[in-house]
Design a protein around this motif. Structure first.
Motif, PDB file in Angstrom:
ATOM      1  N   ARG A 108       3.113  10.005  -9.981  1.00  0.00           N
ATOM      2  CA  ARG A 108       3.029  10.438 -10.996  1.00  0.00           C
ATOM      3  C   ARG A 108       2.393  11.852 -11.066  1.00  0.00           C
ATOM      4  O   ARG A 108       2.035  12.218 -12.039  1.00  0.00           O
ATOM      5  CB  ARG A 108       1.997   8.882 -11.238  1.00  0.00           C
ATOM      6  CG  ARG A 108       1.801   9.036 -12.927  1.00  0.00           C
ATOM      7  CD  ARG A 108       0.998   7.392 -13.145  1.00  0.00           C
ATOM      8  NE  ARG A 108       1.305   6.639 -12.726  1.00  0.00           N
ATOM      9  CZ  ARG A 108       0.438   5.736 -11.240  1.00  0.00           C
ATOM     10  NH1 ARG A 108      -0.558   6.067 -11.172  1.00  0.00           N
ATOM     11  NH2 ARG A 108       1.037   5.072 -11.160  1.00  0.00           N
ATOM     12  N   LYS A 109       1.806  11.897 -10.014  1.00  0.00           N
ATOM     13  CA  LYS A 109       0.468  13.056 -10.177  1.00  0.00           C
ATOM     14  C   LYS A 109       1.692  14.672  -9.533  1.00  0.00           C
ATOM     15  O   LYS A 109       2.244  15.393 -10.312  1.00  0.00           O
ATOM     16  CB  LYS A 109      -0.497  13.254  -8.992  1.00  0.00           C
ATOM     17  CG  LYS A 109      -1.230  12.387  -8.664  1.00  0.00           C
ATOM     18  CD  LYS A 109      -1.410  12.875  -7.487  1.00  0.00           C
ATOM     19  CE  LYS A 109      -3.300  11.611  -7.528  1.00  0.00           C
ATOM     20  NZ  LYS A 109      -3.686  11.709  -6.217  1.00  0.00           N
ATOM     21  N   ILE A 110       2.514  14.194  -9.083  1.00  0.00           N
ATOM     22  CA  ILE A 110       4.341  15.261  -9.185  1.00  0.00           C
ATOM     23  C   ILE A 110       4.615  15.746 -10.658  1.00  0.00           C
ATOM     24  O   ILE A 110       4.912  16.611 -11.204  1.00  0.00           O
ATOM     25  CB  ILE A 110       5.368  15.230  -7.920  1.00  0.00           C
ATOM     26  CG1 ILE A 110       4.441  15.040  -6.554  1.00  0.00           C
ATOM     27  CG2 ILE A 110       6.210  15.979  -8.346  1.00  0.00           C
ATOM     28  CD1 ILE A 110       5.133  14.351  -5.179  1.00  0.00           C
ATOM     29  N   SER A 111       5.169  13.924 -11.464  1.00  0.00           N
ATOM     30  CA  SER A 111       5.326  14.291 -12.519  1.00  0.00           C
ATOM     31  C   SER A 111       4.745  15.475 -13.953  1.00  0.00           C
ATOM     32  O   SER A 111       5.314  15.608 -14.951  1.00  0.00           O
ATOM     33  CB  SER A 111       5.941  13.055 -12.849  1.00  0.00           C
ATOM     34  OG  SER A 111       6.299  12.378 -14.302  1.00  0.00           O
ATOM     35  N   LEU A 125       2.740   5.858  -2.700  1.00  0.00           N
ATOM     36  CA  LEU A 125       3.868   6.612  -3.626  1.00  0.00           C
ATOM     37  C   LEU A 125       4.512   6.771  -4.671  1.00  0.00           C
ATOM     38  O   LEU A 125       4.337   7.942  -5.449  1.00  0.00           O
ATOM     39  CB  LEU A 125       6.040   6.074  -2.580  1.00  0.00           C
ATOM     40  CG  LEU A 125       7.065   6.731  -2.861  1.00  0.00           C
ATOM     41  CD1 LEU A 125       6.895   7.714  -2.344  1.00  0.00           C
ATOM     42  CD2 LEU A 125       7.659   5.522  -2.672  1.00  0.00           C
ATOM     43  N   ALA A 126       3.916   5.670  -5.344  1.00  0.00           N
ATOM     44  CA  ALA A 126       3.969   5.854  -6.530  1.00  0.00           C
ATOM     45  C   ALA A 126       3.572   6.538  -7.391  1.00  0.00           C
ATOM     46  O   ALA A 126       3.462   7.193  -8.786  1.00  0.00           O
ATOM     47  CB  ALA A 126       3.929   4.347  -7.576  1.00  0.00           C
ATOM     48  N   LYS A 158       0.621  -1.085  -0.417  1.00  0.00           N
ATOM     49  CA  LYS A 158       0.103  -0.272  -0.421  1.00  0.00           C
ATOM     50  C   LYS A 158       0.781   1.378  -0.141  1.00  0.00           C
ATOM     51  O   LYS A 158       0.917   1.635  -0.472  1.00  0.00           O
ATOM     52  CB  LYS A 158      -0.615  -0.009   1.224  1.00  0.00           C
ATOM     53  CG  LYS A 158      -2.300  -0.240   1.281  1.00  0.00           C
ATOM     54  CD  LYS A 158      -2.781  -0.758   2.298  1.00  0.00           C
ATOM     55  CE  LYS A 158      -4.451  -1.081   2.290  1.00  0.00           C
ATOM     56  NZ  LYS A 158      -4.944  -1.141   4.039  1.00  0.00           N
ATOM     57  N   LYS A 159       2.003   1.309   1.089  1.00  0.00           N
ATOM     58  CA  LYS A 159       3.205   2.495   1.365  1.00  0.00           C
ATOM     59  C   LYS A 159       3.324   2.446  -0.175  1.00  0.00           C
ATOM     60  O   LYS A 159       3.494   3.346  -1.351  1.00  0.00           O
ATOM     61  CB  LYS A 159       4.229   2.375   1.844  1.00  0.00           C
ATOM     62  CG  LYS A 159       3.336   2.505   3.306  1.00  0.00           C
ATOM     63  CD  LYS A 159       4.616   2.191   4.380  1.00  0.00           C
ATOM     64  CE  LYS A 159       3.649   2.365   5.839  1.00  0.00           C
ATOM     65  NZ  LYS A 159       4.871   2.020   7.075  1.00  0.00           N
ATOM     66  N   LYS A 160       3.711   1.923  -1.039  1.00  0.00           N
ATOM     67  CA  LYS A 160       4.637   1.914  -2.620  1.00  0.00           C
ATOM     68  C   LYS A 160       3.915   2.116  -3.651  1.00  0.00           C
ATOM     69  O   LYS A 160       3.636   2.626  -4.758  1.00  0.00           O
ATOM     70  CB  LYS A 160       4.947   0.501  -2.776  1.00  0.00           C
ATOM     71  CG  LYS A 160       6.355   0.431  -4.207  1.00  0.00           C
ATOM     72  CD  LYS A 160       6.242  -0.633  -3.733  1.00  0.00           C
ATOM     73  CE  LYS A 160       7.771  -0.956  -4.861  1.00  0.00           C
ATOM     74  NZ  LYS A 160       8.311  -2.838  -5.011  1.00  0.00           N
ATOM     75  N   THR A 161       2.310   1.535  -3.605  1.00  0.00           N
ATOM     76  CA  THR A 161       1.723   1.985  -4.338  1.00  0.00           C
ATOM     77  C   THR A 161       0.955   3.224  -3.713  1.00  0.00           C
ATOM     78  O   THR A 161       1.227   4.738  -4.798  1.00  0.00           O
ATOM     79  CB  THR A 161      -0.168   1.006  -4.379  1.00  0.00           C
ATOM     80  OG1 THR A 161       0.577   0.338  -4.456  1.00  0.00           O
ATOM     81  CG2 THR A 161      -1.099   1.101  -5.172  1.00  0.00           C
TER      82      THR A 161
END
Length: 162
Positions: A138-141, A133-134, A128-131
């Motif tokens: 992605r949103k920041i990118s 964070l991804a 869950k944490k990894k997802t």
């Protein structure tokens, strides 16, 4: 370029363009010359190979077939049986009992089961944490791609009074 190969090199059905003399393969309905593009005449004679070695090269091998090879049968997937409410309640009771006592007073099977449950819960939390964070990355990118950078070198024209 050699537009007219020797007659022994012609494949069955090959033809010569009446307009430019270009040698064309049997599969072509239009002359292959870059400057011509004339349609194959109906009166074009089919050239037949006279060289037996070349003839065998143009015919498909009898060993070759276009049928796909059968794929080995896959084993059917077996999903874990969905836990019912009593199993879920039992699992939760095992977790809380193990956290309180550290496994003292529990059967070996219950201790093993609880360790498996806790390890699975930890893996789920990491996933869950990894997802999360991804998704955040992605949103920041995406935001940075759409952000317009100010052009500091461009200046507004000076207006002189009317």
């Amino acid at each position: 370029t050699n537009r007219n190969p020797p007659s022994g090199d012609l494949e069955e059905g090959a033809w010569h363009c009446p307009s430019c003399g270009n040698h064309n393969y049997a599969s072509r309905a239009v002359c292959n010359s870059k400057t011509c593009q004339e349609k194959r005449p109906k009166s074009a004679t089919h050239a037949v190979l006279t060289n037996p070695a070349k003839r065998s090269a143009t015919k498909p091998s009898p060993k070759r077939t276009n049928t796909p090879k059968p794929k080995p049968a896959l084993k059917p997937l077996q999903w874990a049986k969905q836990a019912d409410e009593s199993t879920l309640a039992n699992n939760e009771e095992l977790r809380s009992k193990f956290k309180e006592t550290g496994g003292v007073g529990m059967s070996d099977a219950d201790v093993e089961r609880t360790k498996l449950l806790l390890a699975r819960s930890a893996r789920k939390q990491q996933k869950k944490k990894k997802t999360k964070l991804a998704v955040t990355k992605r949103k920041i990118s995406q935001r940075s791609k759409h952000r317009v950078k100010p052009n500091t070198q461009r200046s507004l024209p000076n207006r002189v009074g009317n």
